[in-house]
Design an enzyme around this catalytic site. Structure first.
Site, PDB file in Angstrom:
ATOM      1  N   LEU A  92       0.853  -1.182   0.000  1.00 48.60           N
ATOM      2  CA  LEU A  92       0.000   0.000   0.000  1.00 48.60           C
ATOM      3  C   LEU A  92       0.891   1.235   0.000  1.00 48.60           C
ATOM      4  O   LEU A  92       1.864   1.304   0.766  1.00 48.60           O
ATOM      5  CB  LEU A  92      -0.915   0.028   1.231  1.00 48.60           C
ATOM      6  CG  LEU A  92      -2.143  -0.880   1.225  1.00 48.60           C
ATOM      7  CD1 LEU A  92      -2.860  -0.801   2.566  1.00 48.60           C
ATOM      8  CD2 LEU A  92      -3.105  -0.525   0.093  1.00 48.60           C
ATOM      9  N   ASP A  93       0.575   2.225  -0.838  1.00 43.35           N
ATOM     10  CA  ASP A  93       1.313   3.477  -0.849  1.00 43.35           C
ATOM     11  C   ASP A  93       1.161   4.184   0.499  1.00 43.35           C
ATOM     12  O   ASP A  93       0.173   3.959   1.210  1.00 43.35           O
ATOM     13  CB  ASP A  93       0.774   4.399  -1.946  1.00 43.35           C
ATOM     14  CG  ASP A  93       0.951   3.828  -3.335  1.00 43.35           C
ATOM     15  OD1 ASP A  93       1.926   3.088  -3.550  1.00 43.35           O
ATOM     16  OD2 ASP A  93       0.103   4.127  -4.205  1.00 43.35           O
ATOM     17  N   PRO A  94       2.123   5.059   0.855  1.00 47.52           N
ATOM     18  CA  PRO A  94       1.978   5.830   2.107  1.00 47.52           C
ATOM     19  C   PRO A  94       0.661   6.586   2.199  1.00 47.52           C
ATOM     20  O   PRO A  94       0.097   6.722   3.296  1.00 47.52           O
ATOM     21  CB  PRO A  94       3.173   6.798   2.042  1.00 47.52           C
ATOM     22  CG  PRO A  94       4.208   6.035   1.282  1.00 47.52           C
ATOM     23  CD  PRO A  94       3.432   5.282   0.221  1.00 47.52           C
ATOM     24  N   ALA A 130      -2.182   5.591   1.092  1.00 46.35           N
ATOM     25  CA  ALA A 130      -3.301   4.655   1.237  1.00 46.35           C
ATOM     26  C   ALA A 130      -3.393   4.085   2.648  1.00 46.35           C
ATOM     27  O   ALA A 130      -2.412   3.993   3.385  1.00 46.35           O
ATOM     28  CB  ALA A 130      -3.155   3.520   0.234  1.00 46.35           C
ATOM     29  N   ARG A 176      -4.629   4.206  -8.786  1.00 53.64           N
ATOM     30  CA  ARG A 176      -4.102   5.496  -9.240  1.00 53.64           C
ATOM     31  C   ARG A 176      -4.199   5.626 -10.759  1.00 53.64           C
ATOM     32  O   ARG A 176      -4.507   6.698 -11.288  1.00 53.64           O
ATOM     33  CB  ARG A 176      -2.647   5.662  -8.787  1.00 53.64           C
ATOM     34  CG  ARG A 176      -2.493   5.976  -7.310  1.00 53.64           C
ATOM     35  CD  ARG A 176      -1.038   6.220  -6.941  1.00 53.64           C
ATOM     36  NE  ARG A 176      -0.253   5.004  -6.988  1.00 53.64           N
ATOM     37  CZ  ARG A 176       0.986   4.924  -7.467  1.00 53.64           C
ATOM     38  NH1 ARG A 176       1.559   6.002  -7.991  1.00 53.64           N
ATOM     39  NH2 ARG A 176       1.661   3.783  -7.442  1.00 53.64           N
TER      40      ARG A 176
END
Length: 282
Positions: free
Chosen positions: A37-39, A41, A171
């Site tokens: 997970l991206d920061p 998210a 995204r």
């Protein structure tokens, strides 16, 4: 200790930050996660511990469900609000425009990943090239978008619920939607609420995990794999299975939980009647 812990990752930290903290609590090296997970998210981060790390491919391969906020009128290089703004336009769109574009998105069976992603290019992560302004050609990947539900539209922010296959970048969905609408768009908030048979309601915040309570949140391998059918054998097969001796069974091709004398033993795959052991857990 073998099993899975479901963490509700908070915004602003990386997936590796969660791993680093759990390594310190557990004092073990065999630990990983299934699906970064991206920061930006939040939501379900599946943490695999011990022998459960062998199940990575099976856990990562499940469908996902996300709730996301898409800001219309802003295009960025990372396809989210944390990136550099490339362009801004006043979104002159109505709900019918949005619905038509979403129908096109659902029909798409390939997707080009964001350049700011961890996909490997010549052995290096794509975002390493992006940070140095080096252009790379990321090939489109096969994906499946099962559904996109509109949950709200207010102040140029579109809230969606997306059910998609593994490897789908939300995204990229936001960026493609903005291009279709002619105004640009990017993710302003992203939350993973389901991954396979795991739900956000079953997760725990990483700050709540301590050495004395971590086993209370551990999901054992037997339960992780409960969606798969069972092969029951006698304990006489233990040595043969452990030593990798071929065993032929009258079962259909597929993955199975293996029990010896009604005790969960491991996970395997039947191919052309031959049983191959993927992981022994007992």
């Amino acid at each position: 200790m073998d099993g899975v812990i479901l963490v509700d990752k908070e915004k602003g930290i990386s997936s590796f930050d969660v791993i680093r903290k759990l390594k310190k609590i557990l004092n073990i090296k065999s630990i990983g996660h299934a699906g970064t997970l991206d920061p930006l998210a939040t939501g379900i981060l599946i943490i695999m511990i011990g022998k459960a790390t062998a199940l990575s491919n099976y856990l990562m391969g499940k469908d996902k469900v996300y709730i996301c906020d898409i800001l219309l009128g802003v295009k960025t290089n990372t396809y989210d609000v944390d990136g550099d703004v490339i362009s801004t336009h006043e979104p002159k769109v109505n709900m019918r425009d949005i619905e038509r574009s979403i129908e096109k998105l659902i029909s798409m069976d390939t997707q080009k990943p964001p350049i700011y992603s961890a996909i490997k290019v010549n052995g290096r992560k794509a975002y390493e090239f992006a940070r140095k302004n080096v252009e790379v050609d990321l090939k489109k990947r096969n994906i499946k978008i099962y559904s996109i539900d509109i949950l709200g539209f207010l102040d140029n922010t579109l809230k969606l619920k997306v059910h998609s296959s593994k490897g789908t970048y939300i995204r990229s969905i936001a960026n493609d939607l903005g291009d279709m609408l002619g105004c640009g768009a990017c993710i302003s908030d992203l939350r993973r609420v389901q991954s396979g048979n795991f739900f956000i309601e079953d997760c725990v915040k990483v700050n709540c995990l301590k050495a004395e309570n971590i086993e209370d949140h551990l999901i054992l391998p037997e339960k992780i794999l409960n969606e798969y059918d069972v092969i029951k054998l006698s304990n006489e097969y233990n040595k043969r299975l452990s030593n990798g001796v071929p065993i032929f069974l009258d079962f259909n091709d597929g993955h199975y939980r293996i029990y010896l004398d009604d005790v969960f033993w491991g996970f395997g795959e039947v191919n052309n009647k031959r049983l191959k052991i993927i992981k022994k857990f007992i």
